[in-house]
Design a protein around this motif. Structure first.
Motif, PDB file in Angstrom:
ATOM      1  N   ASN A  55       0.862  -1.336  -0.166  1.00  0.00           N
ATOM      2  CA  ASN A  55       0.005   0.054   0.044  1.00  0.00           C
ATOM      3  C   ASN A  55       0.893   1.279  -0.008  1.00  0.00           C
ATOM      4  O   ASN A  55       1.487   1.567   0.969  1.00  0.00           O
ATOM      5  CB  ASN A  55      -0.966  -0.292   1.136  1.00  0.00           C
ATOM      6  CG  ASN A  55      -1.838  -1.200   1.185  1.00  0.00           C
ATOM      7  OD1 ASN A  55      -2.445  -1.414   0.155  1.00  0.00           O
ATOM      8  ND2 ASN A  55      -1.923  -1.869   2.165  1.00  0.00           N
ATOM      9  N   THR A  83       5.024  -5.910   3.616  1.00  0.00           N
ATOM     10  CA  THR A  83       3.708  -5.381   3.907  1.00  0.00           C
ATOM     11  C   THR A  83       3.359  -5.775   5.199  1.00  0.00           C
ATOM     12  O   THR A  83       3.495  -6.792   5.612  1.00  0.00           O
ATOM     13  CB  THR A  83       2.924  -5.651   2.753  1.00  0.00           C
ATOM     14  OG1 THR A  83       1.703  -4.928   3.086  1.00  0.00           O
ATOM     15  CG2 THR A  83       2.495  -6.959   2.519  1.00  0.00           C
ATOM     16  N   THR A  84       2.216  -5.027   5.669  1.00  0.00           N
ATOM     17  CA  THR A  84       1.340  -5.318   6.694  1.00  0.00           C
ATOM     18  C   THR A  84       0.117  -6.399   6.335  1.00  0.00           C
ATOM     19  O   THR A  84      -0.427  -7.119   7.141  1.00  0.00           O
ATOM     20  CB  THR A  84       0.648  -4.154   7.334  1.00  0.00           C
ATOM     21  OG1 THR A  84      -0.123  -3.515   6.415  1.00  0.00           O
ATOM     22  CG2 THR A  84       1.684  -3.197   7.967  1.00  0.00           C
ATOM     23  N   GLU A  85      -0.182  -6.472   4.863  1.00  0.00           N
ATOM     24  CA  GLU A  85      -1.128  -7.177   4.582  1.00  0.00           C
ATOM     25  C   GLU A  85      -0.593  -8.908   4.684  1.00  0.00           C
ATOM     26  O   GLU A  85       0.418  -9.183   4.184  1.00  0.00           O
ATOM     27  CB  GLU A  85      -1.341  -7.179   3.067  1.00  0.00           C
ATOM     28  CG  GLU A  85      -1.756  -5.673   2.748  1.00  0.00           C
ATOM     29  CD  GLU A  85      -3.419  -5.259   3.160  1.00  0.00           C
ATOM     30  OE1 GLU A  85      -4.007  -6.459   3.371  1.00  0.00           O
ATOM     31  OE2 GLU A  85      -3.867  -4.142   3.260  1.00  0.00           O
ATOM     32  N   SER A  86      -1.324  -9.693   5.158  1.00  0.00           N
ATOM     33  CA  SER A  86      -1.072 -10.970   5.330  1.00  0.00           C
ATOM     34  C   SER A  86      -2.352 -11.970   4.812  1.00  0.00           C
ATOM     35  O   SER A  86      -2.289 -13.196   5.124  1.00  0.00           O
ATOM     36  CB  SER A  86      -0.925 -11.403   6.869  1.00  0.00           C
ATOM     37  OG  SER A  86      -2.000 -11.054   7.586  1.00  0.00           O
ATOM     38  N   GLN A  87      -3.513 -11.395   4.128  1.00  0.00           N
ATOM     39  CA  GLN A  87      -4.415 -12.037   3.738  1.00  0.00           C
ATOM     40  C   GLN A  87      -3.934 -12.883   2.531  1.00  0.00           C
ATOM     41  O   GLN A  87      -3.106 -12.314   1.648  1.00  0.00           O
ATOM     42  CB  GLN A  87      -5.644 -11.065   3.149  1.00  0.00           C
ATOM     43  CG  GLN A  87      -6.061 -10.380   4.111  1.00  0.00           C
ATOM     44  CD  GLN A  87      -7.221  -9.213   3.899  1.00  0.00           C
ATOM     45  OE1 GLN A  87      -7.101  -9.095   2.540  1.00  0.00           O
ATOM     46  NE2 GLN A  87      -7.831  -8.928   4.543  1.00  0.00           N
ATOM     47  N   LYS A  90      -4.319 -11.452  -0.983  1.00  0.00           N
ATOM     48  CA  LYS A  90      -3.438 -10.307  -1.381  1.00  0.00           C
ATOM     49  C   LYS A  90      -2.020 -11.015  -1.771  1.00  0.00           C
ATOM     50  O   LYS A  90      -1.524 -10.719  -2.806  1.00  0.00           O
ATOM     51  CB  LYS A  90      -3.209  -9.356  -0.436  1.00  0.00           C
ATOM     52  CG  LYS A  90      -4.157  -8.484  -0.062  1.00  0.00           C
ATOM     53  CD  LYS A  90      -4.409  -7.499  -1.163  1.00  0.00           C
ATOM     54  CE  LYS A  90      -5.369  -6.433  -0.788  1.00  0.00           C
ATOM     55  NZ  LYS A  90      -5.898  -5.724  -2.125  1.00  0.00           N
ATOM     56  N   LYS A  91      -1.700 -12.088  -1.206  1.00  0.00           N
ATOM     57  CA  LYS A  91      -0.540 -12.710  -1.241  1.00  0.00           C
ATOM     58  C   LYS A  91      -0.614 -13.454  -2.709  1.00  0.00           C
ATOM     59  O   LYS A  91       0.101 -13.431  -3.484  1.00  0.00           O
ATOM     60  CB  LYS A  91      -0.166 -13.825  -0.424  1.00  0.00           C
ATOM     61  CG  LYS A  91      -0.088 -13.343   1.093  1.00  0.00           C
ATOM     62  CD  LYS A  91       0.547 -14.518   1.949  1.00  0.00           C
ATOM     63  CE  LYS A  91       1.331 -13.935   3.203  1.00  0.00           C
ATOM     64  NZ  LYS A  91       1.351 -15.119   4.406  1.00  0.00           N
ATOM     65  N   VAL A 104       5.860 -10.225   5.975  1.00  0.00           N
ATOM     66  CA  VAL A 104       4.830  -9.515   6.871  1.00  0.00           C
ATOM     67  C   VAL A 104       5.478  -8.660   7.915  1.00  0.00           C
ATOM     68  O   VAL A 104       6.245  -9.249   8.545  1.00  0.00           O
ATOM     69  CB  VAL A 104       3.712 -10.248   7.460  1.00  0.00           C
ATOM     70  CG1 VAL A 104       2.513  -9.429   8.435  1.00  0.00           C
ATOM     71  CG2 VAL A 104       2.984 -11.158   6.575  1.00  0.00           C
TER      72      VAL A 104
END
Length: 121
Positions: A55, A83-87, A90-91, A104
């Protein structure tokens, strides 16, 4: 000659932390505050690896990866998302765009270095 790694993140503190970690390990680091700046700097020099946030303003990490993969000389360059995204969704999106790996935040410096050594050889 040191390998050149670019870190693209809109957080100055994350860029500084990544740069400090990598420079201590002997890498040369180029910083970019967003995807657009990263793409411009990639086109004007030689980079061996990209570590990018997801992001970011102007151009996010997924779009950056897609654009980088269109450049023939960077088609096979290792790209790691930090990133902070771990879904999982998204990966998967990152992998489909061409990401090599995914870390992450918050990250440990030794974790980042282990991934970089693994993908850069």
């Amino acid at each position: 000659m040191a390998k050149v790694i670019m870190t693209a993140d809109d957080s100055a503190s994350i860029r500084q932390m990544v740069s400090f970690t990598l420079e201590q390990a002997g890498y040369e680091v180029i910083e970019a505050a967003d995807g657009k700046e990263a793409l411009a700097k990639l086109r004007s020099g030689t980079v061996h690896m990209l570590v990018t946030d997801l992001n970011m303003p102007n151009m996010d990490g997924i779009e950056l990866i897609r654009k980088v993969r269109q450049e023939s000389r960077y088609r096979f360059m290792p790209i790691v998302m930090l990133t902070t995204e771990s879904q999982a969704v998204k990966k998967q999106e990152g992998k489909a765009a061409g990401a090599t790996g995914w870390i992450v935040k918050p990250f440990r410096p030794e974790q980042l270095l282990a991934v970089i050594k693994k993908v850069l050889g």
